[in-house]
Structure formats: structure tokens, C-alpha cells
Design a protein around this motif. Structure first.
Motif, PDB file in Angstrom:
ATOM      1  N   GLY A 180       0.787  -1.224   0.000  1.00 50.24           N
ATOM      2  CA  GLY A 180       0.000   0.000   0.000  1.00 50.24           C
ATOM      3  C   GLY A 180       0.818   1.272   0.000  1.00 50.24           C
ATOM      4  N   LEU A 181       2.154   1.166   0.180  1.00 46.34           N
ATOM      5  CA  LEU A 181       2.985   2.368   0.101  1.00 46.34           C
ATOM      6  C   LEU A 181       2.852   2.983  -1.280  1.00 46.34           C
ATOM      7  CD1 LEU A 181       6.373   1.450   1.857  1.00 46.34           C
ATOM      8  CD2 LEU A 181       4.498   2.841   2.743  1.00 46.34           C
ATOM      9  N   GLN A 182       2.605   4.289  -1.328  1.00 43.64           N
ATOM     10  CA  GLN A 182       2.421   4.989  -2.595  1.00 43.64           C
ATOM     11  C   GLN A 182       3.537   5.995  -2.824  1.00 43.64           C
ATOM     12  OE1 GLN A 182      -1.624   6.533  -2.068  1.00 43.64           O
ATOM     13  NE2 GLN A 182      -2.354   4.973  -3.473  1.00 43.64           N
ATOM     14  N   SER A 197      13.603   5.095 -15.350  1.00 44.12           N
ATOM     15  CA  SER A 197      12.941   5.412 -14.085  1.00 44.12           C
ATOM     16  C   SER A 197      11.441   5.210 -14.212  1.00 44.12           C
ATOM     17  CB  SER A 197      13.235   6.858 -13.662  1.00 44.12           C
ATOM     18  OG  SER A 197      12.585   7.776 -14.516  1.00 44.12           O
ATOM     19  N   PHE A 198      10.815   4.848 -13.089  1.00 46.77           N
ATOM     20  CA  PHE A 198       9.364   4.747 -12.984  1.00 46.77           C
ATOM     21  C   PHE A 198       8.948   5.530 -11.742  1.00 46.77           C
ATOM     22  CE2 PHE A 198      10.439   1.039 -15.448  1.00 46.77           C
ATOM     23  CZ  PHE A 198       9.385   0.882 -16.334  1.00 46.77           C
ATOM     24  N   ASN A 199       7.876   6.302 -11.861  1.00 51.76           N
ATOM     25  CA  ASN A 199       7.377   7.009 -10.688  1.00 51.76           C
ATOM     26  C   ASN A 199       5.901   6.702 -10.481  1.00 51.76           C
ATOM     27  OD1 ASN A 199       6.219   8.452 -12.743  1.00 51.76           O
ATOM     28  ND2 ASN A 199       6.927  10.455 -12.068  1.00 51.76           N
ATOM     29  N   SER A 200       5.347   7.210  -9.395  1.00 51.57           N
ATOM     30  CA  SER A 200       3.927   7.027  -9.052  1.00 51.57           C
ATOM     31  C   SER A 200       3.546   5.551  -8.986  1.00 51.57           C
ATOM     32  CB  SER A 200       3.033   7.764 -10.059  1.00 51.57           C
ATOM     33  OG  SER A 200       3.312   9.135 -10.067  1.00 51.57           O
ATOM     34  N   LEU A 201       4.412   4.742  -8.384  1.00 55.12           N
ATOM     35  CA  LEU A 201       4.129   3.321  -8.209  1.00 55.12           C
ATOM     36  C   LEU A 201       3.561   3.063  -6.817  1.00 55.12           C
ATOM     37  CD1 LEU A 201       7.437   1.870  -9.702  1.00 55.12           C
ATOM     38  CD2 LEU A 201       5.214   1.878 -10.820  1.00 55.12           C
ATOM     39  N   THR A 202       2.866   1.928  -6.685  1.00 58.24           N
ATOM     40  CA  THR A 202       2.346   1.478  -5.398  1.00 58.24           C
ATOM     41  C   THR A 202       2.918   0.103  -5.089  1.00 58.24           C
ATOM     42  OG1 THR A 202       0.272   2.708  -5.617  1.00 58.24           O
ATOM     43  CG2 THR A 202       0.257   0.822  -4.130  1.00 58.24           C
ATOM     44  N   CYS A 203       3.323  -0.120  -3.854  1.00 49.59           N
ATOM     45  CA  CYS A 203       3.809  -1.437  -3.446  1.00 49.59           C
ATOM     46  C   CYS A 203       2.608  -2.369  -3.281  1.00 49.59           C
ATOM     47  CB  CYS A 203       4.580  -1.343  -2.136  1.00 49.59           C
ATOM     48  SG  CYS A 203       5.184  -2.939  -1.529  1.00 49.59           S
ATOM     49  N   THR A 204       2.554  -3.428  -4.098  1.00 52.83           N
ATOM     50  CA  THR A 204       1.455  -4.388  -4.011  1.00 52.83           C
ATOM     51  C   THR A 204       1.892  -5.707  -3.380  1.00 52.83           C
ATOM     52  OG1 THR A 204       1.878  -5.213  -6.256  1.00 52.83           O
ATOM     53  CG2 THR A 204       0.322  -3.382  -6.024  1.00 52.83           C
ATOM     54  N   ASP A 205       3.199  -5.886  -3.182  1.00 54.68           N
ATOM     55  CA  ASP A 205       3.722  -7.076  -2.510  1.00 54.68           C
ATOM     56  C   ASP A 205       5.040  -6.693  -1.857  1.00 54.68           C
ATOM     57  OD1 ASP A 205       4.765  -9.560  -1.714  1.00 54.68           O
ATOM     58  OD2 ASP A 205       3.828 -10.596  -3.402  1.00 54.68           O
ATOM     59  N   PRO A 209       9.723 -11.775  -4.397  1.00 50.82           N
ATOM     60  CA  PRO A 209      10.178 -10.417  -4.696  1.00 50.82           C
ATOM     61  C   PRO A 209       9.181  -9.357  -4.244  1.00 50.82           C
ATOM     62  CG  PRO A 209       9.213 -11.386  -6.645  1.00 50.82           C
ATOM     63  CD  PRO A 209       9.198 -12.464  -5.592  1.00 50.82           C
ATOM     64  N   ALA A 210       9.682  -8.136  -4.084  1.00 51.38           N
ATOM     65  CA  ALA A 210       8.806  -6.997  -3.848  1.00 51.38           C
ATOM     66  C   ALA A 210       8.269  -6.525  -5.196  1.00 51.38           C
ATOM     67  CB  ALA A 210       9.568  -5.869  -3.161  1.00 51.38           C
ATOM     68  N   VAL A 211       6.980  -6.180  -5.236  1.00 52.10           N
ATOM     69  CA  VAL A 211       6.342  -5.794  -6.497  1.00 52.10           C
ATOM     70  C   VAL A 211       5.753  -4.396  -6.363  1.00 52.10           C
ATOM     71  CG1 VAL A 211       4.562  -6.362  -8.198  1.00 52.10           C
ATOM     72  CG2 VAL A 211       5.825  -8.196  -7.050  1.00 52.10           C
ATOM     73  N   PHE A 212       5.998  -3.580  -7.383  1.00 48.32           N
ATOM     74  CA  PHE A 212       5.500  -2.208  -7.417  1.00 48.32           C
ATOM     75  C   PHE A 212       4.803  -2.002  -8.752  1.00 48.32           C
ATOM     76  CE2 PHE A 212       9.346  -2.556  -4.956  1.00 48.32           C
ATOM     77  CZ  PHE A 212       9.045  -1.900  -3.765  1.00 48.32           C
ATOM     78  N   LEU A 213       3.549  -1.538  -8.724  1.00 53.11           N
ATOM     79  CA  LEU A 213       2.770  -1.354  -9.941  1.00 53.11           C
ATOM     80  C   LEU A 213       2.306   0.085 -10.071  1.00 53.11           C
ATOM     81  CD1 LEU A 213       0.588  -4.601  -9.964  1.00 53.11           C
ATOM     82  CD2 LEU A 213       2.553  -4.081 -11.423  1.00 53.11           C
TER      83      LEU A 213
END
Length: 217
Positions: A180-182, A197-205, A209-213
Motif C-alpha cells: 500500500g505504500l504509494q 525510471s518509474f514514478n507514481s508506483l504502489t507497493c502491491t507485494d 520479490p517486492a512488487v510495485f505497480l
């Protein structure tokens, strides 16, 4: 679409300020003067990617990685150009800047009902991954979450449109992760050595692995 790259010259780089356009504007001091390099713009699914690589300029003030900048100069044919605002991905004598924007950007305060990671597949491997969380306005700054990571650019198998993001399979966790971290910003290096680079991602796992979408409406 493959990136459209143009050679640029006489490039000056300034800190970027999101000025609303009324009153007295901010006074911006050049940080790089008289550089040359390549400016490219490309698309991947719903993402637009900007990249600027420079060399040969005079550094008037130190660049700060993950800070935002804008470049003004001219193409090799003398046509004036102004870049989109971009993050500094690499400082030094040959600085690199980049930004990835999704057409379905959602404001920072958006809170969906739940977070989950749908099935996804890898698109490209990444190394030298750094994961940070940008503080919500009006706070200023960011918190490092992961450094020296490896992983992949990913896309979900379901959804319209498919979501884009990054899985981080290894790395040193500097700060705790939580689903839920945004406001997540991720930079990394492709197998060809290009910084992205990627921005405005949310941690979904937050596991391994850690996943950010990408935050989508």
C-alpha cells in the motif's frame, strides 16, 4: 514505439519548479551550461519515456540524483527545444536524466479498496535498482527503501489496460516495506546499460520479490 532520439547542443539545465503561472515566478539558476548530447522520447504500452544524456557541459552547481530538472537548448540543426521535466538518474561529467509517465496517473491521495498483485510477466531485466518513496505534499523529500537491487520491468497479464511496474528480486532493504505504500520512485539500469525510471508506483507485494505497480484509475 522505439525511442525517437535527436542530437542536441548548447543545452542548459535548470532545476524544475512546478509554478502555477501567476504572481512572480521562481528564480532558477543554471546547474549545467553549454552541454551536448541526445534527447529521446518513446512509448511502451500506456507509458511515455523521456531520456536525456549529456556531456561536455560546464557544471555550475552539483546535480542531485532523483531531483527534477528541465533542459533548454537546440537540436543539431539549430531548432530550439525544451525538454519535459525529468529526474536526474546519474550525476557526474556525463549526467543522465529520465522520466516515465503513465497516461492513467492518479493523484497521490488516491486509496483503492485493497491492494493485490495480479499475474504478471517480465519484460526486461534491471540491475542497480534504487527504490525510494516520495513524501506526500506539502512535505518535501524522500525515503530510501531498497538499494543495489536487481529485478525486472513487468506487465500484468490481465486488465485493460495492463498495469506496468517493477519486481525487485534482491537488494539491500534500507527501510521497511509495506503493501500500500504509494509515491514510489524506482530507477535502474537495463542490460544495455541504459538508465530508466518509474514514478507514481504502489507497493502491491512487500515480500520476495517486492512488487510495485503503476497507480491506475
Amino acid at each position: 514505439m522505439f525511442p525517437s532520439a535527436i542530437k542536441v547542443k548548447n543545452v542548459n539545465v535548470y532545476p524544475y519548479a512546478n509554478w502555477p503561472g501567476y504572481g512572480v515566478g521562481p528564480a532558477l539558476t543554471k546547474v549545467i551550461e553549454g552541454a551536448s548530447g541526445v534527447y529521446s522520447v518513446g512509448t511502451l504500452f500506456t507509458n511515455v519515456m523521456y531520456n536525456l544524456s549529456l556531456s561536455g557541459g560546464k557544471e555550475l552547481a552539483p546535480l542531485v540524483v532523483h531531483e527534477s530538472y528541465v533542459a533548454i537548448g537546440e537540436t543539431e540543426y539549430g531548432v530550439p527545444f525544451t525538454s519535459h521535466w525529468v529526474y536526474c538518474l546519474q550525476a557526474g561529467p556525463e549526467p543522465t536524466f529520465g522520466l516515465t509517465i503513465n497516461a492513467y496517473y492518479v493523484p497521490f491521495h488516491y486509496v483503492p479498496g485493497s491492494y493485490s498483485t495480479p499475474p504478471y510477466f517480465p519484460i526486461a531485466a534491471l540491475t542497480d535498482i534504487t527504490v525510494s518513496q516520495l513524501f506526500a505534499p506539502p512535505a518535501i523529500g524522500q525515503k530510501l527503501l531498497i538499494v543495489n537491487g536487481t529485478g525486472n520491468i513487468i506487465a500484468t497479464k490481465t486488465g485493460t489496460p495492463h498495469e506496468m511496474g517493477v519486481e525487485v528480486t534482491s537488494g539491500h532493504r534500507v527501510s521497511p516495506l509495506a503493501v500500500g505504500l504509494q509515491g514510489i520512485l524506482i530507477t535502474g539500469k537495463t542490460k544495455d546499460g541504459h538508465l530508466i525510471s518509474f514514478n507514481s508506483l504502489t507497493c502491491t507485494d512487500a515480500g520476495e520479490p517486492a512488487v510495485f505497480l503503476r497507480q491506475l484509475a
